[in-house]
Design a protein around this motif. Structure first.
Motif, mmCIF file in Angstrom:
data_model
loop_
_atom_site.group_PDB
_atom_site.id
_atom_site.type_symbol
_atom_site.label_atom_id
_atom_site.label_comp_id
_atom_site.label_asym_id
_atom_site.label_seq_id
_atom_site.Cartn_x
_atom_site.Cartn_y
_atom_site.Cartn_z
ATOM 1 N N UNK A 289 -2.774 -3.777 -1.475
ATOM 2 C CA UNK A 289 -2.268 -2.350 -1.011
ATOM 3 C C UNK A 289 -1.625 -2.631 0.213
ATOM 4 N N UNK A 290 -0.625 -2.737 0.201
ATOM 5 C CA UNK A 290 0.310 -2.718 1.363
ATOM 6 C C UNK A 290 0.049 -1.868 2.340
ATOM 7 N N UNK A 291 -0.219 -2.209 3.651
ATOM 8 C CA UNK A 291 0.132 -3.282 4.533
ATOM 9 C C UNK A 291 -1.192 -4.224 4.563
ATOM 10 N N UNK A 292 -2.072 -3.779 3.692
ATOM 11 C CA UNK A 292 -3.271 -4.570 3.563
ATOM 12 C C UNK A 292 -4.614 -4.014 3.949
ATOM 13 N N UNK A 293 -5.381 -3.863 2.982
ATOM 14 C CA UNK A 293 -6.973 -3.219 3.056
ATOM 15 C C UNK A 293 -7.862 -4.363 3.388
ATOM 16 N N UNK A 294 -9.040 -4.043 3.766
ATOM 17 C CA UNK A 294 -10.066 -4.705 4.055
ATOM 18 C C UNK A 294 -10.457 -5.188 5.468
ATOM 19 N N UNK A 295 -9.387 -4.423 6.448
ATOM 20 C CA UNK A 295 -9.847 -4.846 7.847
ATOM 21 C C UNK A 295 -10.749 -3.874 8.550
ATOM 22 N N UNK A 296 -10.823 -2.467 8.301
ATOM 23 C CA UNK A 296 -11.852 -1.629 8.755
ATOM 24 C C UNK A 296 -12.843 -1.602 7.538
ATOM 25 N N UNK A 297 -13.858 -0.672 8.024
ATOM 26 C CA UNK A 297 -14.902 -0.242 7.071
ATOM 27 C C UNK A 297 -15.049 1.026 6.319
ATOM 28 N N UNK A 298 -13.723 1.586 6.029
ATOM 29 C CA UNK A 298 -13.478 2.686 5.626
ATOM 30 C C UNK A 298 -12.669 2.723 4.220
ATOM 31 N N UNK A 299 -12.780 3.816 3.445
ATOM 32 C CA UNK A 299 -11.997 3.707 2.125
ATOM 33 C C UNK A 299 -10.900 4.673 2.174
ATOM 34 N N UNK A 300 -9.779 4.193 1.787
ATOM 35 C CA UNK A 300 -8.397 4.952 1.812
ATOM 36 C C UNK A 300 -8.271 6.225 0.850
ATOM 37 N N UNK A 301 -9.195 6.217 -0.019
ATOM 38 C CA UNK A 301 -9.368 7.506 -0.833
ATOM 39 C C UNK A 301 -9.772 8.612 -0.184
ATOM 40 N N UNK A 302 -10.760 8.342 1.030
ATOM 41 C CA UNK A 302 -11.229 9.276 1.855
ATOM 42 C C UNK A 302 -10.678 9.877 2.832
ATOM 43 N N UNK B 265 -7.552 8.155 5.977
ATOM 44 C CA UNK B 265 -6.392 7.079 6.190
ATOM 45 C C UNK B 265 -6.984 5.995 6.841
ATOM 46 N N UNK B 266 -7.082 4.881 6.253
ATOM 47 C CA UNK B 266 -7.645 3.736 6.975
ATOM 48 C C UNK B 266 -6.729 2.919 7.770
ATOM 49 N N UNK B 267 -7.351 1.960 8.480
ATOM 50 C CA UNK B 267 -6.549 1.188 9.338
ATOM 51 C C UNK B 267 -6.609 -0.334 9.451
ATOM 52 N N UNK B 268 -5.574 -0.849 9.223
ATOM 53 C CA UNK B 268 -5.310 -2.451 9.451
ATOM 54 C C UNK B 268 -4.866 -2.439 10.891
ATOM 55 N N UNK B 269 -5.702 -3.105 11.686
ATOM 56 C CA UNK B 269 -5.782 -2.937 13.229
ATOM 57 C C UNK B 269 -5.125 -4.505 13.548
#
Length: 570
Positions: free
Chosen positions: A191-204, A206-210
């Motif tokens: 999922x561009x630009x990349x999931x898995x960096x923070x501990x939250x779910x983009x379904x719920x 807007x998560x962050x690739x930090x």
């Protein structure tokens, strides 16, 4: 806008195919072009519903949730018969044909494939997905997941990735893609630009690739560049911020004007199109997810996604309303004619690359019913069993309890954690495991909190009585990764978490996770810990063979199962 190269990677179209696209574009109305921007969720069960939607909106694609394969095939055949332009028909084929047919092969999660440490299994996953998905009429796999497990606490990618090493992700994902696309099934790297960096779910949210620019380039950038260079036809943009790269391309941007991948011109155009050179189709992730919807007013967000670089919008809230938001934006000049045409050309080029127009002329877009025989065929089942044998991982063994024998481990107490019907309808599997133990002659007691005798033993009983009744304790955890949950952790029973393995120094205790590989963080006191990765019908039985020493443990953990805690090693 970046100029489209229809003869180059990933389309590689011939002159006659390009001419067909030009002819179609010259004949299409603005309304028909707008329709091509939408990939709808197939919440339709009758031909009449489907006919009305196609006649009114001319969608470019559709994705159904898993159903019985014969039903899906019939629906998708009708869709292609009534649509003047063939549709991209998608499915979440992340773990096999089960992603579209409930009677398809649940081959294995991506992380199980990685644990086998053998690329052939990634190729088999892609081939099974393409064969079984193709048999029901799909031509677009929303896979592979090319995120990596940077943060073990992330609740949504977890078993869906190839682990925490970008090089492993690349080697495995390329094999999946090779098998899929050589079989006429487009992939969507996500999922561009990349999931898995923070501990939250983009379904719920807007998560962050930090990650900083340099770290992103060495990890996610490296992954995406490899997949793009090797011909990924489509890419899915997630609802995930990447502030460092947004600021890199737009140094004066205000925090309020930083948007996630699905809405960011800096990420989709400047980074993805220009720097990484992606020439294929970009689809948004589902636009009814909170990570997208919470970013602004929907009437503005949908056109913004197109202007940012999305060529297709995945799903709608209200089809008529969403369609009109985009249609009005085109008529009002918010979306330019050039940008509309650019997006539609990429949609049509993807279809030409898959030879959908040729198949339409030959009436072969959806195979005949006979093709359904490939679902869960003997070869695919054999491969799934081989994958289970090669991947199950003995992460930790400090007590020499294995192999289990009837002489020393006859009386087994099993705690089942989770193992309920999943959101996608997958059944519990602990009964397979328990039945196999019983078949081998073990006396198995399954803990039931409604059994007052067992509950009292765990809450108030003496150690002496516990040891008299049981020789061994096994935890069988099937805590599934799923959207719309904030953690994938173990929860214990009240009072005082009485089913926690407090007795590890009294009775040999084994913890098995058949899903999430990170449970050791919650049971660091356990001396024998096993990861099995996939809760399908094959893994539980093979697990028993491993426990009894009939088959060695062959898997290699593709993640840090010790979760960075020192005490998990003890």
């Amino acid at each position: 806008m970046t100029e489209i190269n229809l003869k180059g990677n990933p389309f590689y179209l011939k002159d006659e195919q390009i001419d067909n696209i030009k002819l179609l574009m010259s004949k299409m109305t603005v309304r028909e072009k707008v329709g091509q921007l939408f990939c709808l969720l197939g919440n339709y069960s009758t031909e009449q519903e489907i006919k009305e939607v196609i006649e009114n909106y001319r969608p470019g694609g559709m994705m159904f949730r898993p159903q019985k394969s014969s039903s899906i095939q019939a629906l998708q055949r009708y869709i292609q018969e009534v649509s003047p332009i063939p549709l991209l028909l998608g499915a979440n084929l992340e773990s096999g044909g089960d992603g579209i047919g409930t009677d398809g092969t649940f081959y294995g999660r991506q992380i199980e494939v990685a644990a086998s440490n053998d690329k052939k299994n990634a190729y088999r996953l892609g081939l099974i997905s393409a064969r079984e998905g193709g048999a029901v009429g799909c031509n677009w796999s929303f896979a592979p997941v090319v995120d990596f497990n940077k943060n073990f606490a992330n609740p949504i990618i977890n078993v869906r990735t190839y682990g925490d090493n970008p090089d492993t992700v690349i080697s495995m994902a390329q094999e999946y893609m090779k098998a899929c696309q050589s079989s006429g099934m487009a992939v969507a790297i996500k999922h561009f630009p990349g999931d898995g960096v923070d501990d939250r779910d983009q379904h719920l949210l807007t998560s962050v690739n930090s990650l900083g620019v340099s770290d992103w380039d060495k990890t996610y950038g490296k992954i995406y560049q490899a997949m793009i260079d090797n011909g990924a036809l489509t890419l899915m943009a997630g609802h995930i911020y990447q502030p460092a790269y947004t600021r890199y391309f737009n140094p004066d941007v205000k925090d309020d004007d930083i948007y996630p991948g699905s809405l960011s011109y800096e990420l989709l155009h400047d980074l993805l199109r220009e720097k990484l050179g992606f020439n294929g189709l970009i689809s948004s992730d589902a636009t009814n997810m909170a990570g997208f919807s919470s970013q602004g007013k929907r009437a503005e967000l949908l056109p913004q996604a197109i202007n940012a670089g999305c060529d297709m919008l995945l799903f709608t809230r209200d089809l008529e309303e969403d369609f009109n938001f985009v249609f009005d934006a085109v008529n009002e000049g918010v979306i330019s004619t050039d940008r509309l045409n650019d997006a539609v050309i990429r949609v049509l080029a993807t279809k030409e690359a898959l030879h959908l127009f040729l198949k339409q002329r030959n009436n072969t877009l959806v195979p005949e019913k006979e093709a359904l025989k490939v679902l869960k065929c003997p070869e695919h089942v054999k491969w799934a069993k081989e994958l289970a044998d090669e991947s199950i991982t003995l992460v930790k063994d400090k007590q020499d309890v294995l192999p289990l024998t009837l002489q020393k481990n006859k009386k087994i107490l099993v705690f089942v954690i989770g193992d309920v019907v999943s959101a996608s309808g997958k059944p519990p599997v602990s009964s397979i495991f328990i039945t196999r133990l019983k078949e081998e002659g073990f006396n198995v007691t399954v803990f039931d909190p409604e059994n007052e005798d067992l509950k009292d033993l765990m809450v108030n009983g003496s150690v002496k009585e516990l040891k008299a009744r049981f020789d061994t304790v096994i935890y069988f955890a099937n805590v599934k990764t799923a959207s719309n949950q904030t953690t994938v952790r173990l929860n214990w029973l009240k009072p005082m978490g009485y089913n926690v393995p407090w007795f590890v120094h009294e009775i040999p205790t084994i913890f098995i996770s058949i899903a999430n590989p990170y449970h050791l963080q919650d049971v660091p006191m356990v001396k024998t810990y096993i990861n099995a990765y996939t809760a399908n019908e094959y893994v539980p039985a093979i697990l028993v063979d491993k426990l009894l020493g009939k088959s060695p443990f062959k898997g290699k953990s593709p993640v840090n199962a010790f979760c960075t805690y020192w005490d998990t090693h003890i």
